[in-house]
Design an enzyme around this catalytic site. Structure first.
Site, PDB file in Angstrom:
ATOM      1  CE  LYS A 157      -8.189 -11.421  15.488  1.00  0.00           C
ATOM      2  NZ  LYS A 157      -7.281 -10.422  15.993  1.00  0.00           N
ATOM      3  CB  SER A 178     -11.921  -4.492  17.279  1.00  0.00           C
ATOM      4  OG  SER A 178     -10.804  -4.361  18.116  1.00  0.00           O
ATOM      5  CD  GLU A 195      -1.600  -8.051  19.992  1.00  0.00           C
ATOM      6  OE1 GLU A 195      -2.284  -8.320  20.988  1.00  0.00           O
ATOM      7  OE2 GLU A 195      -1.943  -8.330  18.828  1.00  0.00           O
ATOM      8  CG  ASP A 215      -7.786  -3.694  17.898  1.00  0.00           C
ATOM      9  OD1 ASP A 215      -7.734  -3.422  19.113  1.00  0.00           O
ATOM     10  OD2 ASP A 215      -7.509  -4.816  17.432  1.00  0.00           O
TER      11      ASP A 215
HETATM   12  N1  PSU Z   1      -4.051 -10.762  16.128  1.00  0.00           N
HETATM   13  C1  PSU Z   1      -3.651 -12.041  16.321  1.00  0.00           C
HETATM   14  N2  PSU Z   1      -4.045 -12.661  17.443  1.00  0.00           N
HETATM   15  C2  PSU Z   1      -4.757 -12.019  18.407  1.00  0.00           C
HETATM   16  C3  PSU Z   1      -5.148 -10.663  18.214  1.00  0.00           C
HETATM   17  C4  PSU Z   1      -4.776 -10.100  17.040  1.00  0.00           C
HETATM   18  O1  PSU Z   1      -2.972 -12.598  15.490  1.00  0.00           O
HETATM   19  O2  PSU Z   1      -5.014 -12.615  19.445  1.00  0.00           O
HETATM   20  C5  PSU Z   1      -5.874  -9.881  19.302  1.00  0.00           C
HETATM   21  C6  PSU Z   1      -5.307  -8.454  19.272  1.00  0.00           C
HETATM   22  O3  PSU Z   1      -4.808  -8.166  20.551  1.00  0.00           O
HETATM   23  C7  PSU Z   1      -6.481  -7.589  18.924  1.00  0.00           C
HETATM   24  C8  PSU Z   1      -7.588  -8.359  19.571  1.00  0.00           C
HETATM   25  O4  PSU Z   1      -6.350  -6.266  19.411  1.00  0.00           O
HETATM   26  O5  PSU Z   1      -7.279  -9.706  19.203  1.00  0.00           O
HETATM   27  C9  PSU Z   1      -8.940  -7.897  19.104  1.00  0.00           C
HETATM   28  O6  PSU Z   1      -9.911  -8.326  20.012  1.00  0.00           O
HETATM   29  P1  PSU Z   1     -11.405  -7.754  19.892  1.00  0.00           P
HETATM   30  O7  PSU Z   1     -11.925  -8.316  18.615  1.00  0.00           O
HETATM   31  O8  PSU Z   1     -12.104  -8.304  21.121  1.00  0.00           O
HETATM   32  O9  PSU Z   1     -11.309  -6.273  19.906  1.00  0.00           O
HETATM   33 MN    MN Z   2     -15.554  -6.868  20.299  1.00  0.00          MN
END
Ligand code: PSU
Ligand code: MN
Length: 306
Positions: free
Chosen positions: A149, A130, A13, A132
């Site tokens: 995370k 997310s 990604e 995801d």
């Molecule tokens: N893992 C990391 N660093 C990041 C991310 C994941 O070590 O920056 C990113 C990934 O791209 C993941 C996103 O899909 O954060 C999730 O963002 P959100 O919580 O807005 O869905």
């Molecule tokens: Mn979000």
């Protein structure tokens, strides 16, 4: 035109570069991950949208542009943002969800990241979960990550994955890793200890559920894990700062990662780099092992009649 022969490949990604790590360490990590995956016998392809074009594989110049993030006019793209980004000619970094949505179309079954997004700690009020998670339920890709995370609510994230029918496979661990640390206290139902077994699990999963992803949980190497107290304290401070600043939605994860980097004086960045590399290595090995099982055959092998 003859069907192109598949080669073992690993998707990467680009949001981890654009919104997760500082420049130029992020660009260097991009090169490093590509070398690590090549050493395992597979080919890395980094996903992004460049001037409205979907990319599986970036030139050095494009990687550099993406890695400059918001300052360079790069936007953060979840799976649902891809169509609009193409239509409007945007340049954007793909998150886990967007990369999953595109990976199979580029012939890739395996994807290496740092940690997936998940259920945020205040989700009961904000509903912030997310994309995801839904992407894992929707796209047949094996995502190798160091768990979710640690800034997230990990028990809720695991529950949501269970509801969505996404298997979590612990690699050489019986617990969900917590990104910067190896343990979370959350026991996993499934542990595998070697790559051939991991490949057989993924292969069998797709015989039954040919359209559903998997999460492979690969703990950060012991020598790079951060002390629990240090990271717990830093996360509590970062979340409090986000609340004070009123940061929400798409901006929240990037804000928290940046605050953690400042509070830990870069230790969180070094840990993030180490775990991403560790995931790339396992993903490369998994891609090679899966290629041996599937060959060019990509079809589902469903339940046989007697
Ligand atoms: N893992 C990391 N660093 C990041 C991310 C994941 O070590 O920056 C990113 C990934 O791209 C993941 C996103 O899909 O954060 C999730 O963002 P959100 O919580 O807005 O869905
Ligand atoms: Mn979000």
């Amino acid at each position: 035109m003859a069907k192109e022969k598949r080669r073992p490949g690993v998707a990467l990604e680009s949001t981890i570069y654009a919104f997760g790590l500082p420049y130029p360490k992020n660009v260097e990590l991009g090169w490093k991950l590509a070398r690590t995956i090549a050493a395992a016998g597979a080919e890395a392809k980094t996903f992004a949208v460049v001037d409205g074009e979907l990319r599986a594989g970036l030139t050095d110049g494009e990687l550099d542009r993406i890695a400059r993030g918001a300052e360079g006019g790069v936007v953060k793209l979840a799976a649902s943002d891809l169509g609009p980004a193409m239509a409007l000619g945007l340049t954007g970094a793909t998150t886990v969800s967007a990369t999953m949505a595109l990976a199979r179309g580029a012939g890739l079954r395996v994807f290496a990241t740092g940690g997936i997004g998940g259920v945020h700690r205040d989700a009961a009020e904000t509903f912030d979960e997310s994309q995801d998670l839904t992407a894992l339920a929707r796209y047949p890709v094996a995502v190798v990550s160091a768990g979710a995370k640690a800034v997230l609510d990990l028990p809720k994230t695991v529950e949501r994955l269970e509801t969505l029918g996404v298997p979590i496979v612990g690699y050489q661990t019986a617990e969900l890793p917590a990104f910067y640390t190896r343990t979370s206290g959350i026991k996993l139902a499934l542990t595998v200890n070697d790559v051939p077994t991991l490949a057989r699990v993924v292969h069998a999963h797709w015989r039954i559920h040919p359209h559903v992803g998997l999460l492979v949980a690969n703990p950060i190497p012991v020598e790079h894990a951060l002390p629990q107290a240090l990271i717990d304290d830093a996360i509590a401070r970062a979340i409090a700062d986000a609340k004070d600043a009123g940061v929400r939605g798409k901006a929240l994860t990037p804000f928290l990662l940046k605050r953690l980097a400042d509070i830990t004086e870069g230790k969180s960045v070094d840990a993030n780099i180490a775990l991403a590399e560790n995931n790339a290595r396992l993903a490369g090995e998994l891609a090679v092992a899966l290629h041996a099982l599937f060959g060019d055959d990509d079809g589902p092998h469903l339940v046989r009649s007697p």
